[in-house]
Design an enzyme around this catalytic site. Sequence first.
Site, PDB file in Angstrom:
ATOM      1  N   LYS A 188      -3.302   3.758  -1.335  1.00 30.06           N
ATOM      2  CA  LYS A 188      -4.180   2.646  -0.953  1.00 30.06           C
ATOM      3  C   LYS A 188      -5.586   2.963  -1.450  1.00 30.06           C
ATOM      4  O   LYS A 188      -6.036   4.120  -1.365  1.00 30.06           O
ATOM      5  CB  LYS A 188      -4.169   2.502   0.572  1.00 30.06           C
ATOM      6  CG  LYS A 188      -4.925   1.286   1.106  1.00 30.06           C
ATOM      7  CD  LYS A 188      -4.772   1.152   2.623  1.00 30.06           C
ATOM      8  CE  LYS A 188      -5.479  -0.094   3.159  1.00 30.06           C
ATOM      9  NZ  LYS A 188      -5.317  -0.242   4.619  1.00 30.06           N
ATOM     10  N   SER A 230      -3.775  -4.789   6.349  1.00 30.11           N
ATOM     11  CA  SER A 230      -4.572  -4.689   5.141  1.00 30.11           C
ATOM     12  C   SER A 230      -3.934  -3.892   4.018  1.00 30.11           C
ATOM     13  O   SER A 230      -4.363  -4.011   2.873  1.00 30.11           O
ATOM     14  CB  SER A 230      -5.922  -4.047   5.484  1.00 30.11           C
ATOM     15  OG  SER A 230      -5.731  -2.697   5.895  1.00 30.11           O
ATOM     16  N   SER A 242      -2.244  -2.335  10.152  1.00 31.37           N
ATOM     17  CA  SER A 242      -2.358  -2.481   8.698  1.00 31.37           C
ATOM     18  C   SER A 242      -1.308  -1.738   7.892  1.00 31.37           C
ATOM     19  O   SER A 242      -1.213  -1.927   6.677  1.00 31.37           O
ATOM     20  CB  SER A 242      -3.749  -2.043   8.225  1.00 31.37           C
ATOM     21  OG  SER A 242      -4.688  -3.053   8.547  1.00 31.37           O
TER      22      SER A 242
END
Lengths: 484, 485
Positions: B76, B151, B175
Site C-alpha cells: 500500500k 482505504s 480499511s
Amino acid sequence: MEWEAVIGLEIHAQLATKSKIFSGASTAFGAAPNTQACAVDLALPGTLPVFNGEALRMAVMFGVAIDAEIGRKSVFDRKNYFYPDLPKGYQTSQLFHPIVGPGHVDIELKDGTHKRIGVTRAHLEEDAGKSLHDQFPGMSGIDLNRAGTPLLEIVSEPDLRSAEEAVAYVKKLHAIVTTLGICDGDMSQGSFRCDCNVSVRPKGQEEFGTRTETKNINSFRFIEKAIKGEIERQIDLIEDGGRVEQATRLYDAEKDETRSMRSKEEANDYRYFPCPDLLPIVINDDYIDQVRDSLPELPDARHARFMEQFGLGDYDAGVLSAYRNLADYFETVAQVGGDAKLAANWVMGELSKFLNSNDLDIDDSPVKAEALGQLLLRLKDDTINGNAAKQVFEAMWNGEGDADQIIEAKGLKQVTDSGAIEAMVDEVIANATPQVEQYKAAEPEKRGKMLGFFMGQVMKASKGTANPGQVNKLLKGKLDALCD
Amino acid sequence: MFEKTLAELAQGLNNGDYSSVELTDAYLNRIKAEDGQYNSYITVTEEQALAQAKAADETRAAGNAGPFTGLPIAHKDIFCTEGVRTSCGSRMLDNFISPYNATVIEKFNQAGAVSLGKTNMDEFAMGSSNESSFYGAVKNPWNTECVPGGSSGGSAAAVAARLAPAATGTDTGGSIRQPAALCGITGLKPTYGRVSRFGMIAFASSLDQGGPMTRSAEDAAMMMNVMGGFDGRDSTSLQMDSEDYCADLSKPLDGLKIGLPKEYFSDDLNPAIAQQVQAAIKEYEALGATTQEISLPNTALAVPAYYIIAPAEASSNLSRFDGVRYGYRCESPVDLEDLYKRSRGEGFGAEVKRRIMVGTYALSEGFYDAYYKKAQQIRRLIKQDFVDALSQVDVIMGPTTPHPAFKIGEKTSDPIDMYMEDIFTLSLNLAGLPGMSVPCGQTNGLPVGLQIIGNYFAERQLLNVAHRFQQATDWHHLSPVSAGK
C-alpha cells in the site's frame, strides 16, 4: 498610591541529554544548520517519537531536589499550532499530567531572611527549531538542529514581589539545575531562559491585576531590568488612567524595554490532546528512590557545609556553592592546598579575575584545581611569598608549567637566609641617606608608614623573593637603632 | 501461475519450477497489460523488483533461501519506501520520494521479498471506496462499475485481479477488512501494536494498524511472520516475543465457541449478506463449533465516537504537511499564511479537508469535553463490551460489511452514508482487537465477507479458524479472472 508587583516565572531549562527527547539525533550546540536533524526531527511522513529515558531521569532529579510531588503517571500532550520551525505542526509537551507536581525552593532576601517560593509544576517538552530571517533575501531559513531538544519548563507560583526576588529565585534554580548536572545553565546560548509574568495591584488588594508575559529573557541582569521596566510601565499606565492589556511581550535588551508581541485576541487555540504516539510514563517509588539516592549535594546543603566545615563567611560560601563545577574546583584547591580560606580567596580573587577578563568558564580554566592547590602549598610553606605567587599564577595561566617548575625557572624562591637579607637591607639604608634622615626626623608614630619605601627597595633588590616578614623586622630594627 | 497462492508459489520456487525473476517478470507484464482497467497501482517499481528478484534467486542458489525469498508482493502506498515515491494517495505527497524505509518494508526486504510496486488507496487512508485517491478511483475486479472498498482498495483489487499474489494494507476503521470483503480476498487486521507503525504514514495513530491482504489465511499467516514483531522505533509496538503465525493453522475446531452479536444481525442487514454469513456459520457448526447469541450493546455508538477520535488525531497528524519542508507547495506564495493556506488547500482533497475540519473543531477550546473526551469514554465502553463478550466465547462472527460493493459515485455525495459502511469494522479499531475478513459467498456476482473477531493477541487462533473454513470451502478460490470478468 503604593503598588505591589506580583511576579510568576516560567523557566525553560534545556536538559543535558546527549540525544534529543524523541529521536537519536545529537543535541550538541553550534553544528552547521540541519546537520543534527534526523527523519524524526524533520517530521518526515511516517516517523514516530521514542521517549529518551535520560530526560525522565533528569526531570525526576529536579523534582526530588525541590521536594516536589512526582507524577507516577505523566502523559505527553500535543500543543497544536503552525510555525515553520515547528516541523510536526505541534509541540509535544505535558499539559494535563506533568512529571513534576508542586514543590518549592527557598531564596534569601537582602535583609538576610528567607522566603519560600512555590513551584507549581515542571513538565517535559521538546524545543522548536530556529527561523533565520536575515540570511536569504526575501526568504526565511529554517534550522532544525534545536528541534526536539529536551526542555524542562519550570512554572513558579505568583509568589515573587520584586525584580530582586525574581532574580534570586532564578539564580537559585540555576544553581540547582547546574549542581544536578541536568542543564549546562548557559544562558547566552539559550540553555536556561525565562518568561516573566508580571502584574501590579494596589498594596493590600488581594485580587491580581492583569498580567503580561515577557518571553525568552536570557540573562540575570536582563530579567531584573525587564521586570523593573514592566512594573514601572504598568504603574505609569494605570496612574495615567489606562489599563494593562493581557499580552505577550518581548524584551529588547538594546533599548532596555519590553514591547507587545501579540495580544490575547491573537492567541492560538492550541487544541491540546494526549499524544497517541507515546505511552504514558509510569514510574514507581523504587525508581524515584534510586534517583533520590543518586542526587549530588545540593547548593543549600553545600553552602551550609562550606560555612561550617571551612569557616567561610555566608557570602563566600554562597558564591562558591552556586555552581557545582566551581564548588568542586574550590574544594579540590582547598584540599590540595590545605587551607580553605586561602583557597576561597584565590578562587574568588585571582582566578575569577583571570576567568572574567578572558571570558572563560571555570571548566575552561587553563589552571586546573590541583595545580592551583600546589601553588597554594608553596605559599603556605614559605617557598614563595604572596607577590611571587601572583607571578607564578600568571605563568601557570600562560601554560609555562606547574608551580614548582615556574618557581625554579624564574628564580622566585623566597630568600630566607637572614645574612643575605641583612646585606640587602644594609645596602638600601646606606644608599638612601635623604630618606633615612626623614625617617629619623619623623614622629615615631609616623615612621611605620615610611617603612614602606625601604621595604619596596629591598624587595626590588631581591627581585621580589625576599621574605617580607624578615625584611620588615630587620629594617625596623636597624632604622630604629639609627634614631636612638 | 497467477492463480497460485503465496504458499504455492513458494513451493514452486523451491522446486525450481520457475525463478523469482521469471515470476516477477510475469507479474510485471500482467500489471502492464491489465491494470489499466483497475487502476490498482500508483507506482510500479519494475527495475527495483527485477533487481530484488535477481538477488533472491542468487540467495536461493547459495542455499540461503527463507520462506519468503523471491516472493513478489505489493505494498500500500502508505508505507514509506526508500527511493520510491510514497504518495499516500495524495497530491500533497505526489513529489515525495521517501529517504527511508518503513519497518514493514525493511522486514520484507530482509526476508527477500520482491516489491512489485505501490498500490492505490484513499487519500491518507480516509475513505471506504477508494474514490478519494488523487490518482483516481480503483475499480472492483468483480465488476468494474463498482468500488473495491477502501482505504486499501488498490491492494484488495490487485490481489483479487491477480496482479499481485498478496499485498500489505492498513486498517484504521476497516480499511483492510472492508475492501477484502468487497473484493473477495482474505484480510487480517492484527491486534493494535503487532505490526510496527514506523514509516506507515499516520492517519489516526491510536487506531492505525498494518496487516496482510491475501488469497488465503495461510498466506496471511506467512505475511504476518514477516510483518509482525516488536519495533523499538514505535512506542506503541507490543513488546512480545515473535511467534510463528502458521503454527496453529490446522488445529481442529471442535468445541470452538462462536458468539453472534445480535446487534450485527438486525432486520436492517442486507438479506443476501445475512444469508451468506448464516451459511458460513452453519459450515462452522459442521466443523464442530457451537454458536450462541451475544450482545455488544454500545455498537450504535461506535460510528459517532470513531468519527470524533479519528479526525481529531488526523487533524494533528496531518499538520506536518505544510509546504515548508517537503511535499506540495503552492506557486509563488506571498507570505507565510498564504503558503500554508494554499499549499494545504490545493494539496489536500475534499474528504481529507472535511476530516481535518471536523477534528479541529472537536479539539477546540470549549468543545473538547463534549466531543473528544466523551468519545474516549465511549471507546472504553465499546472495549468493555468486547472484553465481556470474549470472556464467554472464543471468537465473534458477523458480516464484514452491511452491503456488497456499491457503484462508483453512489455514496460520494453523502459522507454519512459512506461512513456507515464501516459500522461492523471500526469498533475493533476502537477496542484494539484483531479481526479478519474471509470470503464466504457471493450475491449478484459480488463477494461477501465474513468477519471473525478474536481476543487480544489471538491472531493465531483467528488464522486457524479462517484456515479450517477455507479447507472446507472454495469461496476464497473464486477468481474474477477465471470467472471471465
